[in-house]
Design an enzyme around this catalytic site. Structure first.
Site, mmCIF file in Angstrom:
data_model
loop_
_atom_site.group_PDB
_atom_site.id
_atom_site.type_symbol
_atom_site.label_atom_id
_atom_site.label_comp_id
_atom_site.label_asym_id
_atom_site.label_seq_id
_atom_site.Cartn_x
_atom_site.Cartn_y
_atom_site.Cartn_z
ATOM 1 N N LYS A 107 -11.606 -11.625 -6.393
ATOM 2 C CA LYS A 107 -12.919 -11.526 -7.253
ATOM 3 C C LYS A 107 -13.660 -12.953 -7.295
ATOM 4 O O LYS A 107 -12.997 -13.865 -6.835
ATOM 5 C CB LYS A 107 -12.284 -11.265 -8.559
ATOM 6 C CG LYS A 107 -13.360 -10.679 -9.772
ATOM 7 C CD LYS A 107 -13.629 -9.355 -9.560
ATOM 8 C CE LYS A 107 -14.214 -8.615 -10.411
ATOM 9 N NZ LYS A 107 -13.988 -7.261 -10.713
ATOM 10 N N GLY A 219 -21.230 -0.402 -24.410
ATOM 11 C CA GLY A 219 -21.649 -0.989 -23.035
ATOM 12 C C GLY A 219 -22.582 -0.148 -22.426
ATOM 13 O O GLY A 219 -22.024 1.066 -22.239
ATOM 14 N N TYR A 220 -23.673 -0.117 -22.161
ATOM 15 C CA TYR A 220 -24.643 0.689 -21.554
ATOM 16 C C TYR A 220 -25.384 0.073 -20.094
ATOM 17 O O TYR A 220 -26.781 0.146 -20.127
ATOM 18 C CB TYR A 220 -25.736 1.006 -22.561
ATOM 19 C CG TYR A 220 -26.089 2.543 -22.593
ATOM 20 C CD1 TYR A 220 -25.062 3.637 -22.798
ATOM 21 C CD2 TYR A 220 -27.485 3.038 -22.204
ATOM 22 C CE1 TYR A 220 -25.602 4.826 -22.588
ATOM 23 C CE2 TYR A 220 -27.744 4.088 -21.813
ATOM 24 C CZ TYR A 220 -26.728 5.251 -22.138
ATOM 25 O OH TYR A 220 -27.308 6.596 -22.188
ATOM 26 N N GLY A 221 -24.309 -0.679 -19.707
ATOM 27 C CA GLY A 221 -24.985 -1.236 -18.215
ATOM 28 C C GLY A 221 -24.550 0.222 -17.329
ATOM 29 O O GLY A 221 -24.843 1.187 -17.591
ATOM 30 N N ALA A 223 -22.038 1.338 -15.489
ATOM 31 C CA ALA A 223 -20.873 2.176 -15.700
ATOM 32 C C ALA A 223 -21.048 2.927 -16.963
ATOM 33 O O ALA A 223 -20.830 4.091 -17.114
ATOM 34 C CB ALA A 223 -19.577 1.230 -16.134
ATOM 35 N N GLY A 224 -21.391 2.310 -18.332
ATOM 36 C CA GLY A 224 -21.666 3.149 -19.496
ATOM 37 C C GLY A 224 -22.722 4.190 -19.440
ATOM 38 O O GLY A 224 -22.598 5.135 -19.906
#
Ligand code: GLU
Length: 417
Positions: A107, A219-221, A223-224
């Protein structure tokens, strides 16, 4: 923050110790798998738009490559720490192993606030970071990808910088690229689609009908938002609440996922979406829903709020949203937590497909990618569920057991331990 992330890293290490003991692994394997093989900290100089130079701190941590080259994303975040990146690198090793991919775990991260940087500054930051870490990465060595606050454009700059240094094009050195420069069809919504496949399997196991099931998403990036679209349009769920770092919204009759995406694009946040009631990120987690998806950052479900959570299924689209203790408390209460290393493995699975396509210069269509993704995720879910039923442990413990046993076997076969 440093202390909190150090505590998180210690907790990841003790979870690994526990699993090694449960699997009766030898002391050498236990000692080697609990820490990264290599860690690089770099200073990343960037010429800012105002003419000054700022020096950012970056990391690339390579946890384990027993099963294949290191693989894992790069995060841009103001609260990034070396310990968070260590945790995330460890989870990548376990995630690739659970998904059965021939890859290890790594990472990267840069301590920065991309929301306060111009496009030009972000490009110079991305290129400067690659100039610092390039000797450690490459298609056979370590293959980065996007993560929190990094996107396909940033990945394209990184690929271009690496290719310029090497003197030839290098589509296999990084994944999550835009399609015109070697990206894979189906990478955009892969994390969410993979997560949805595990939710479908979980619902089947619990005999829950997904049609009309109520969903809350933190979370609304990337993925969300894709999870909201897929769950509402393809599984018939009702999205009752979503949030982002600036606030949350709720509508018991259902939010239109695509309209919320368009609204966030226009205003910078989901907060204030017409026809919705406001709610905080903390309230969202405790709503009366069937499915809760933490899809933002680590450490949001703890012993402080675990007993207030009402969902039946928690799908961890984020990495590390639930503490080890909260996971056990939820498991004891019968809440099915689909752990991050299983639930969000769809992203790295399609990254694996992208890497293979890049190495072969041979491209698959979206339908092929989806079929292969469904196979990987369904097999992964079933092997974890089987382990969990056999040993009467939570899905997280079972996923760790599946993952660690595979990595340990590879380490033994290679003669490392
Ligand atoms: N950053 C994603 C994750 O945490 C994807 C990693 C990748 O595609 O290599 O799984």
């Amino acid at each position: 923050m440093e202390d909190k992330s150090f505590a998180l890293y210690c907790s990841v290490q003790s979870q690994l110790d526990e699993v090694c003991d449960a699997l009766k692994l030898d002391a050498g394997t236990k000692a080697y798998i609990r820490q990264p093989q290599k860690e690089l900290t770099v200073s990343v100089p960037v010429k800012m738009d105002d003419g000054t130079t700022r020096v950012f701190t970056g990391f690339r941590i390579q946890h384990n490559n027993a099963c294949g080259p290191y693989k894992g994303g790069i995060r841009f975040h103001p609260e990034e720490t070396v310990n968070t990146v260590r945790c995330l690198a460890t989870w990548m090793t376990l995630k690739c192993s659970v998904a059965g991919l021939p890859l290890g775990g790594g990472k990267g991260g840069i301590v920065c606030n991309p929301k306060e940087m111009s496009v030009g500054e972000l490009e110079r930051l991305s290129r400067s970071y690659i100039r610092q870490i390039w000797p450690l990465v490459g298609p056979d060595q370590d293959i980065p990808a996007p993560d929190v606050y990094t996107n396909p454009q940033i990945i394209a700059w990184m690929m271009d910088e690496y290719s310029a240094i090497k003197g030839y094009g290098n589509p296999g050195m990084i994944t999550g690229k835009p399609i015109p420069v070697g990206g894979s069809a189906g990478r955009g919504d892969a994390t969410s689609r993979g997560g949805v496949y595990t939710i479908i399997e979980a619902a089947r196991h619990l005999k829950i009908d997904l049609k009309g099931a109520k969903v809350a998403i933190q979370g609304y990036g990337n993925a969300g938002s894709f999870a909201a679209i897929l769950l509402s349009e393809e599984a018939g769920c009702t999205i009752v609440a979503v949030s982002d770092s600036k606030g949350g919204i709720c509508n018991q009759n259902g939010l239109n996922a695509r309209e919320v995406v368009a609204y966030k694009k226009k205003t910078g946040s989901v907060a204030g979406f017409p026809g919705s009631q406001p709610l905080s990120n903390a309230e969202l987690l405790e709503l009366g829903v069937d499915i809760l998806l933490p899809a933002a950052l680590e450490g949001v479900i703890t012993m402080e709020n675990a007993s207030n959570i009402k969902a039946t299924i928690i799908g961890e689209l984020a990495n590390g949203p639930t503490s080890a203790e909260a996971n056990e408390a939820l498991h004891q209460r019968g809440v099915l937590v689909i752990p991050d290393i299983l639930c969000n493995a769809g992203g790295v699975s399609v990254s694996y497909f992208e890497w293979v396509q890049g190495l072969y210069h041979f491209w698959w269509n979206e339908a092929e990618v989806r079929t292969k993704l469904a196979e990987v995720m369904t097999n992964a879910f079933r092997s974890v569920l089987e382990m969990s039923l056999k040993h009467q442990v939570s899905l997280r413990k079972a996923a760790y057991m599946v993952a660690v046993s595979r990595v340990a076997e590879a380490m033994k076969l290679r003669g490392w331990v």
